[in-house]
Design an enzyme around this catalytic site. Structure first.
Site, PDB file in Angstrom:
ATOM      1  N   GLY A 161      47.590  14.552-126.572  1.00  8.73           N
ATOM      2  CA  GLY A 161      47.103  14.986-127.882  1.00  8.73           C
ATOM      3  C   GLY A 161      47.073  13.860-128.887  1.00  8.73           C
ATOM      4  O   GLY A 161      46.110  13.713-129.654  1.00  8.73           O
ATOM      5  N   CYS A 162      48.108  13.047-128.884  1.00  5.84           N
ATOM      6  CA  CYS A 162      48.181  11.940-129.849  1.00  5.84           C
ATOM      7  C   CYS A 162      47.133  10.870-129.544  1.00  5.84           C
ATOM      8  O   CYS A 162      46.591  10.255-130.459  1.00  5.84           O
ATOM      9  CB  CYS A 162      49.591  11.353-129.872  1.00  5.84           C
ATOM     10  N   THR A 163      46.835  10.667-128.267  1.00  6.35           N
ATOM     11  CA  THR A 163      45.782   9.724-127.892  1.00  6.35           C
ATOM     12  C   THR A 163      44.426  10.250-128.357  1.00  6.35           C
ATOM     13  O   THR A 163      43.623   9.506-128.930  1.00  6.35           O
ATOM     14  CB  THR A 163      45.791   9.480-126.366  1.00  6.35           C
TER      15      THR A 163
END
Length: 157
Positions: A46-48
């Site tokens: 998700g952060c990527t």
């Protein structure tokens, strides 16, 4: 749980280290609008997605007068690897003691698979040219967040 910021609040100033270990201070960006986004952990799916979305929209955000700062509790070394692997072109800042996240209301109780714990709440705070909160969004979704943020800020797609 830390107090969430609302429009009109004075944005807490901070100095944090970027992926190269250089200090970045929010107040040094006065006169420019700043998107400060908090994400839980570098190099997670998700952060990527969110970081690459900001990277891919950086030119239009910059053209509209916005700088972008990503903040996570990751150490500088992990941020450096993430920046290099994903070719990120905006500063990622290390908030290992989560003091800045707490000041911004982005640290608090979370629930995952029935377990409750303290952690970083995916959040975005837009700071205006004078250093005040222009927009504060909490519990945002990684996918589609930048497009929604652009709409909320009136930046043409």
């Amino acid at each position: 749980m830390s107090q969430r910021l609302v429009t009109g609040d004075s944005a807490p100033d901070f100095t944090l280290s970027d992926a190269e270990g250089n200090g970045v201070t929010l107040s040094s960006l006065r006169g420019r609008k700043v998107v400060v986004y908090f994400y839980p952990a570098a190099a997670t799916p998700g952060c990527t997605t969110e970081a690459c979305d900001f990277r891919d929209n950086l030119a239009s955000l910059d053209a509209a007068g916005y700088s972008v700062l990503g903040i996570s509790p990751d150490p500088v070394g992990k941020l450096a690897s993430f920046v290099e692997k994903e070719s990120l072109t905006f500063p990622l800042l290390s908030d290992e003691d989560h003091g800045v996240a707490e000041a911004y209301g982005a640290w608090g109780e979370k629930k995952n698979y029935g377990k409750t714990y303290e952690g970083l709440i995916r959040s975005t705070v837009v700071v205006d040219e004078a250093g005040d909160v222009a927009l504060a969004q909490y519990n945002v979704r990684a996918t589609g967040h930048v497009a929604k943020l652009r709409r909320d800020l009136g930046i043409d797609e």
